[in-house]
Design an enzyme around this catalytic site. Structure first.
Site, PDB file in Angstrom:
ATOM      1  NE  ARG A  62      -1.416  -2.303   2.915  1.00 16.28           N
ATOM      2  CZ  ARG A  62      -1.445  -3.584   2.542  1.00 16.28           C
ATOM      3  NH1 ARG A  62      -2.464  -4.056   1.890  1.00 16.28           N
ATOM      4  NH2 ARG A  62      -0.451  -4.413   2.849  1.00 16.28           N
ATOM      5  CB  THR A  63       3.414   2.569   2.298  1.00 19.48           C
ATOM      6  OG1 THR A  63       2.700   1.967   3.373  1.00 19.48           O
ATOM      7  CG2 THR A  63       3.886   3.940   2.722  1.00 19.48           C
ATOM      8  CE  LYS A  92      27.424  -1.262  -8.187  1.00 15.86           C
ATOM      9  NZ  LYS A  92      27.431  -0.090  -9.080  1.00 15.86           N
ATOM     10  NE  ARG A 113       7.335   0.738   4.523  1.00 16.19           N
ATOM     11  CZ  ARG A 113       6.145   0.142   4.483  1.00 16.19           C
ATOM     12  NH1 ARG A 113       6.049  -1.116   4.081  1.00 16.19           N
ATOM     13  NH2 ARG A 113       5.052   0.790   4.820  1.00 16.19           N
ATOM     14  CG  HIS A 141       3.685   3.738   8.423  1.00 20.14           C
ATOM     15  ND1 HIS A 141       3.631   4.684   7.409  1.00 20.14           N
ATOM     16  CD2 HIS A 141       3.387   2.548   7.840  1.00 20.14           C
ATOM     17  CE1 HIS A 141       3.320   4.075   6.270  1.00 20.14           C
ATOM     18  NE2 HIS A 141       3.178   2.772   6.506  1.00 20.14           N
TER      19      HIS A 141
HETATM   20  N1   CP Z   1       0.063  -0.220   5.922  1.00 21.45           N
HETATM   21  C1   CP Z   1       1.224  -0.477   5.324  1.00 21.45           C
HETATM   22  O1   CP Z   1       2.270   0.114   5.657  1.00 21.45           O
HETATM   23  O2   CP Z   1       1.167  -1.430   4.356  1.00 21.45           O
HETATM   24  P1   CP Z   1       2.371  -1.813   3.377  1.00 21.45           P
HETATM   25  O3   CP Z   1       3.458  -2.438   4.235  1.00 21.45           O
HETATM   26  O4   CP Z   1       1.800  -2.749   2.379  1.00 21.45           O
HETATM   27  O5   CP Z   1       2.866  -0.538   2.764  1.00 21.45           O
END
Ligand code: CP
Length: 317
Positions: A62-63, A92, A113, A141
């Site tokens: 999703r993110t 590397k 991320r 998050h």
């Molecule tokens: N909610 C969420 O962070 O989902 P993903 O890990 O799929 O991005």
């Protein structure tokens, strides 16, 4: 020092919910609400000529995709790295600071991320363009919490005086850590925390969040869930954070969101929420329940909240 958002998002990093206050959260929601009503073809000039780089050192459904879609719906383009440890020069040995400094030369914003808590602050300090935290290990998050709060705000028309249940892996769940920060900005919210003892909030987090004003109540049995919560926020036990896989197997289904539990404890307006992915802790039978928003509103709102964020951070006029 993280920059507070205050009255302007322009040029700011989004690393932690701590940068927000009530006014900046509601400003973002106002923008997302407007964007939801505008046909996509009328938005294509908003970020025309802008580039976003997405670098995800951990997997995502999703993110990653919602940031990508959000940027494209506003007319921008993206450079996308999923799994950079095998597809970029990270393999590397290039440092993440060097990687993002390179993308700073090509892009207007970077979405990252990373599996290690605190890395997003380091990344934000390394570059002058805005950086968005798409999840840093067990840290935060923030954009997930913003979309969750937006979903609650749309449905309940308020973010104060809420009775909330959060269940699952509260120790390692970064979405929970951001969401509690968000709820703590609004008065008279009470959050019931249901987890196995091994996965409760860390003592530091519990104390820090309590000082912000939100009332936290730890419970260890589904029997103690109060009735008629405004929303339940179920979460997955975070397998990837366990060194001992036997311990994970023991704990992974400690609490399962079932139709029986919903019938017993939820109210007619209790939203059933989950950041996803789910791995057995939510019965699929609940997917069609009118209160379940984890595969619908939360997902869709993720796109609109990220569109609103990009617009407010990058828009020149
Ligand atoms: N909610 C969420 O962070 O989902 P993903 O890990 O799929 O991005």
């Amino acid at each position: 020092m993280l920059q507070p958002i205050n009255s302007s998002f322009k040029g700011k990093d989004i690393v932690s919910l701590d940068q927000f206050n009530r006014a900046s959260i509601l400003r973002l929601f106002k923008e997302a609400k407007i964007l939801k009503k505008i046909p996509t073809k009328k938005l294509l000039n908003v970020l025309k000529g802008k580039i976003a780089t997405l670098i995800f050192f951990e997997p995502s459904t999703r993110t990653f995709s919602s940031h990508s879609v959000a940027f494209k719906k506003l007319g921008g383009q993206t450079i996308e790295y999923q799994n950079p440890l095998s597809t970029s020069s990270s393999v590397k040995g290039e440092t993440i600071e060097d990687t993002v400094r390179v993308f700073e030369q090509y892009a207007d914003v970077i979405v990252v991320r990373h599996p290690t808590k605190g890395t997003l602050k380091k990344v934000a300090d390394a570059v002058r363009i805005p950086v968005i935290n798409a999840g840093d290990g067990i840290g935060e998050h923030p954009t997930q919490a913003l979309l969750d709060l937006f979903t609650v705000w749309e449905k309940h028309k308020k973010l104060d005086n809420l009775k909330v249940l959060m269940a699952g892996d509260l120790l390692n769940g970064r979405t929970v850590h951001s969401l509690i920060r968000g709820l703590s900005m609004f008065p008279k919210n009470t959050i019931y925390l249901l987890s196995p003892k091994q996965l409760r909030l860390s003592k530091d987090d519990f104390e820090a969040f309590s000082k912000k004003g939100v009332k936290l109540v730890e419970i260890y049995s589904a029997k103690d869930i109060p009735t008629d919560c405004h929303f339940w926020y179920w979460t997955r036990v975070q397998k990837e954070r366990f060194n001992d896989k036997k311990e994970y197997e023991k704990l992974k289904l400690s609490f399962v969101l079932t139709k029986k539990l919903v019938d017993e404890k939820a109210g007619k307006n209790t939203l059933l929420m989950h950041p996803l992915p789910r791995v057995g802790e939510v019965e699929t039978e609940l997917d069609s329940d009118y209160r379940a928003v984890y595969l619908t509103d939360e997902v869709k709102n993720g796109m609109y909240i990220r569109m609103a964020l990009f617009k407010l951070i990058l828009k020149t006029s």
